[in-house]
Design an enzyme around this catalytic site. Sequence first.
Site, PDB file in Angstrom:
ATOM      1  N   LEU B 153     -22.540  78.418 -14.213  1.00 45.64           N
ATOM      2  CA  LEU B 153     -23.419  77.955 -13.128  1.00 45.64           C
ATOM      3  C   LEU B 153     -23.538  79.032 -12.053  1.00 45.64           C
ATOM      4  O   LEU B 153     -23.283  78.799 -10.874  1.00 45.64           O
ATOM      5  CB  LEU B 153     -22.906  76.639 -12.533  1.00 45.64           C
ATOM      6  CG  LEU B 153     -23.991  75.812 -11.828  1.00 45.64           C
ATOM      7  CD1 LEU B 153     -24.948  75.184 -12.840  1.00 45.64           C
ATOM      8  CD2 LEU B 153     -23.361  74.716 -10.968  1.00 45.64           C
ATOM      9  N   GLY B 154     -23.942  80.212 -12.465  1.00 45.85           N
ATOM     10  CA  GLY B 154     -24.210  81.287 -11.502  1.00 45.85           C
ATOM     11  C   GLY B 154     -25.614  81.128 -10.942  1.00 45.85           C
ATOM     12  O   GLY B 154     -26.161  80.020 -10.893  1.00 45.85           O
ATOM     13  N   ILE B 156     -28.504  82.104 -12.220  1.00 47.98           N
ATOM     14  CA  ILE B 156     -29.447  81.632 -13.232  1.00 47.98           C
ATOM     15  C   ILE B 156     -29.138  80.196 -13.635  1.00 47.98           C
ATOM     16  O   ILE B 156     -30.038  79.349 -13.703  1.00 47.98           O
ATOM     17  CB  ILE B 156     -29.452  82.590 -14.447  1.00 47.98           C
ATOM     18  CG1 ILE B 156     -30.006  83.960 -14.027  1.00 47.98           C
ATOM     19  CG2 ILE B 156     -30.251  82.008 -15.605  1.00 47.98           C
ATOM     20  CD1 ILE B 156     -29.875  85.048 -15.078  1.00 47.98           C
ATOM     21  N   SER B 175     -17.716  76.207 -16.194  1.00 50.51           N
ATOM     22  CA  SER B 175     -17.679  77.505 -15.545  1.00 50.51           C
ATOM     23  C   SER B 175     -16.218  77.906 -15.461  1.00 50.51           C
ATOM     24  O   SER B 175     -15.332  77.078 -15.694  1.00 50.51           O
ATOM     25  CB  SER B 175     -18.299  77.351 -14.154  1.00 50.51           C
ATOM     26  OG  SER B 175     -18.940  78.505 -13.751  1.00 50.51           O
ATOM     27  N   ARG B 176     -15.948  79.168 -15.105  1.00 55.06           N
ATOM     28  CA  ARG B 176     -14.554  79.598 -14.942  1.00 55.06           C
ATOM     29  C   ARG B 176     -13.855  78.684 -13.936  1.00 55.06           C
ATOM     30  O   ARG B 176     -12.699  78.340 -14.096  1.00 55.06           O
ATOM     31  CB  ARG B 176     -14.500  81.035 -14.421  1.00 55.06           C
ATOM     32  CG  ARG B 176     -14.351  82.064 -15.525  1.00 55.06           C
ATOM     33  CD  ARG B 176     -14.488  83.461 -14.985  1.00 55.06           C
ATOM     34  NE  ARG B 176     -15.739  83.621 -14.212  1.00 55.06           N
ATOM     35  CZ  ARG B 176     -16.271  84.794 -13.915  1.00 55.06           C
ATOM     36  NH1 ARG B 176     -15.690  85.909 -14.319  1.00 55.06           N
ATOM     37  NH2 ARG B 176     -17.387  84.872 -13.210  1.00 55.06           N
ATOM     38  N   ILE B 233     -30.167  81.910 -23.259  1.00 56.56           N
ATOM     39  CA  ILE B 233     -30.891  82.948 -22.515  1.00 56.56           C
ATOM     40  C   ILE B 233     -29.893  83.913 -21.890  1.00 56.56           C
ATOM     41  O   ILE B 233     -30.254  84.678 -21.001  1.00 56.56           O
ATOM     42  CB  ILE B 233     -31.845  82.351 -21.450  1.00 56.56           C
ATOM     43  CG1 ILE B 233     -31.177  81.220 -20.642  1.00 56.56           C
ATOM     44  CG2 ILE B 233     -33.101  81.793 -22.077  1.00 56.56           C
ATOM     45  CD1 ILE B 233     -30.262  81.711 -19.513  1.00 56.56           C
ATOM     46  N   ARG B 235     -26.519  86.021 -23.611  1.00 55.04           N
ATOM     47  CA  ARG B 235     -26.372  87.137 -24.536  1.00 55.04           C
ATOM     48  C   ARG B 235     -26.040  86.550 -25.909  1.00 55.04           C
ATOM     49  O   ARG B 235     -25.312  85.566 -26.008  1.00 55.04           O
ATOM     50  CB  ARG B 235     -25.218  88.079 -24.095  1.00 55.04           C
ATOM     51  CG  ARG B 235     -25.549  88.949 -22.883  1.00 55.04           C
ATOM     52  CD  ARG B 235     -26.553  90.036 -23.219  1.00 55.04           C
ATOM     53  NE  ARG B 235     -26.859  90.872 -22.068  1.00 55.04           N
ATOM     54  CZ  ARG B 235     -27.884  90.652 -21.234  1.00 55.04           C
ATOM     55  NH1 ARG B 235     -28.683  89.629 -21.414  1.00 55.04           N
ATOM     56  NH2 ARG B 235     -28.099  91.475 -20.230  1.00 55.04           N
ATOM     57  N   ASP B 259     -33.413  83.281 -27.087  1.00 54.35           N
ATOM     58  CA  ASP B 259     -34.079  84.488 -26.603  1.00 54.35           C
ATOM     59  C   ASP B 259     -33.232  85.717 -26.895  1.00 54.35           C
ATOM     60  O   ASP B 259     -33.697  86.850 -26.749  1.00 54.35           O
ATOM     61  CB  ASP B 259     -34.330  84.392 -25.090  1.00 54.35           C
ATOM     62  CG  ASP B 259     -35.181  85.531 -24.546  1.00 54.35           C
ATOM     63  OD1 ASP B 259     -34.817  86.108 -23.506  1.00 54.35           O
ATOM     64  OD2 ASP B 259     -36.207  85.856 -25.183  1.00 54.35           O
ATOM     65  N   GLU B 264     -29.617  92.467 -31.816  1.00 47.14           N
ATOM     66  CA  GLU B 264     -31.047  92.710 -31.626  1.00 47.14           C
ATOM     67  C   GLU B 264     -31.402  94.132 -32.062  1.00 47.14           C
ATOM     68  O   GLU B 264     -30.608  95.059 -31.880  1.00 47.14           O
ATOM     69  CB  GLU B 264     -31.389  92.505 -30.147  1.00 47.14           C
ATOM     70  CG  GLU B 264     -31.156  91.071 -29.708  1.00 47.14           C
ATOM     71  CD  GLU B 264     -31.213  90.875 -28.202  1.00 47.14           C
ATOM     72  OE1 GLU B 264     -31.729  91.760 -27.486  1.00 47.14           O
ATOM     73  OE2 GLU B 264     -30.737  89.826 -27.748  1.00 47.14           O
ATOM     74  N   HIS B 282     -36.114  88.461 -26.678  1.00 49.99           N
ATOM     75  CA  HIS B 282     -35.454  88.877 -25.437  1.00 49.99           C
ATOM     76  C   HIS B 282     -36.475  89.141 -24.328  1.00 49.99           C
ATOM     77  O   HIS B 282     -36.561  90.262 -23.799  1.00 49.99           O
ATOM     78  CB  HIS B 282     -34.563  90.111 -25.678  1.00 49.99           C
ATOM     79  CG  HIS B 282     -33.475  90.239 -24.642  1.00 49.99           C
ATOM     80  ND1 HIS B 282     -32.248  90.827 -24.890  1.00 49.99           N
ATOM     81  CD2 HIS B 282     -33.416  89.869 -23.340  1.00 49.99           C
ATOM     82  CE1 HIS B 282     -31.491  90.790 -23.800  1.00 49.99           C
ATOM     83  NE2 HIS B 282     -32.190  90.226 -22.853  1.00 49.99           N
TER      84      HIS B 282
END
Lengths: 334, 316
Positions: B153-154, B156, B175-176, B233, B235, B259, B264, B282
């Site tokens: 939950l940063g 983005i 989250s951490r 979305i 990595r 994405d 890739e 991407h």
Amino acid sequence: MANQNNNIIEQSSKNNNLPKVFLHGPPQFSILLQPNPSQNFHILNPSSLPPLHEFISLNPDHASSISAIVCTTLYPVNADVIRLLPSLRLICAASAGTNHIDLSECRRRGIKVTSAGNLFSEEVADMAVALLIDVSRKISTANRFLRRQLQIASWDFPLGSKLTGKKIGIVGMGRIGLEVAKRLEAFNCMISYNSRNKKPLLSYPFYSTVIELATSTNVLILCCELNDQTRHIVNKEVMLALGKGGIIVNVGRGALIDEKELLRCLIEGEIEGAGLDVFENEPYVPKEFFSLDKVVLSPHAAVLTSDSFMSICQLVEQNLEAFFSNKPLITPVI
Amino acid sequence: MESIGVLLTCPMYTNLHEQLANRFNLFKLWNFSSFQSFSQTHANSVRALVCDTKIGADANTIDSLPNLEIVSTYSVGLDKIDLKKCREKGIRVVNTPDVLTDDVADLAIALALAVFRKIPHSDGYVKNGLWKHGSDYPLTTKFSGKSVGIVGLGRIGSAIAKRAAAFGCPVSYHSRSEKPEAGSSYKYYPNILDLAANSQILVVACALTEETRHIVNRQVIDALGPNGVIINIGRGPIIDQRELVSALVEGRLGGAGLDVFENEPNVPEELMGLENVVLTPHVGTDTVETCNDMADLVIANLEAHFSGKPLLTPVL
């Protein structure tokens, strides 16, 4: 096959004096829209076979026993159909729209009509936003692009257009328009609208004409009903006013847009793109749309989710139960 | 500043290349047959490196550039930069946070809607002339109101949460650590398995680190279940791709919107034929507006550094 169905109907209806309900829709209709068995009414054709005209010619006596029909937009209920059913008192439309029902004839005969009301508003709003983001960010095009490339060295794909912060013009601020606005506000989009009347409780800027709305926005989302005033409400002037970066999304009715003119504007780059769930002459879609990556097309599927079918099934049941128990209808139209 | 040597690791955005060439002595790595052949002649000239998610700044690269002062990544993700090496050598690192947050969040919702409502499928259906009288278009699944679980939950992740909430989706996250700013709006799950068990849509929005590599594994996918959908979305390596592919092929997972991928530009062939999967190359930040904003930020950071002014978006 028709005879078998008739025999089943004959046998079962001999056994009860309940009011008769007829499912007036295509064969797959009943699979999805089967109201539960009830103490208060009896469904004559659970498989929604045969079609009404055939049923009546095979069972002329039953025609006068049908008190209610459940119908879909695919099978219009015009004056001719109504005249076949002298005892008809209720029409339950499994749709929000009632253009396919002759409401004047219903009023004349004292026939009640119910619809889906606001049941599908979220689904339709979801479709409008889905089409808009797909056009802006080229999702369908990208998905197709990747599936065609089996071995590629690098991904060279054109840039899209940012959705957040765009100026959105909503045409028709009923329940669907409101749900669209609520969603796009979370994308920091700026909402304005055109409607028959300004809504005093809304703080979004109101424009009294669609062309003024188009001049002040980058995106038009059509959520209004089709009537004499709104036919081709999005015409050449409106599209030019929207401008070259403009996107049009239509989840209302195809004839809200001058389709030929839309195609021309898209091909000539007068507008950026379009997301269309509805067309002037469904299921016919002009072939020239097919090669345009800048349009995203959907086969009038805005309400076609398993969730909406379960909900409308429940709502139709509730309206039928209410009617045949002399209680107030849940979602009356007239 | 025209004499300052800047190395660009791969093609990113024409506008960025032009702005860099206007201000600095720009070296384009792809104009050389290899990194070795570049460094033989020009290594000492390079004071700044501009990299991205395709070709970053690994230990070997950093060690080969003795006068490197700053690494500027055309991304917010740092997984392609050897941060430990940069720290050791006192090399500054800058990225492009915030300006791309909206686009990536928009894409996450776009992919979820595309999977649930099968938008690319219906686009293909109509464009292939399959819509006729009596044709039976299959029902799709409503998106509004479905439970969304966000991994990370940063900036983005929070932007995705805000959008999902507007669709009436109950939002929870892993989250951490718990985020006080989430307050009572979003439920926190300290364990990712519990998040998956309690969500229908799992959105991967965290950074790729040693801790998050393959954090979405077979157990998490099983917990999500056959009605579950994964959106990535972040990595590719955050998800165990092999497990993801077999779950989708075998119907143990309901769908996916991806994405990013583990390797890739390769996309698992098994996914190509699946209707319940939507794939994009991407493109999380690939809009004209955001690419311009990211390019401007790269330039602004480099100019600040070489003018002795504070960096705008320093990581190190």
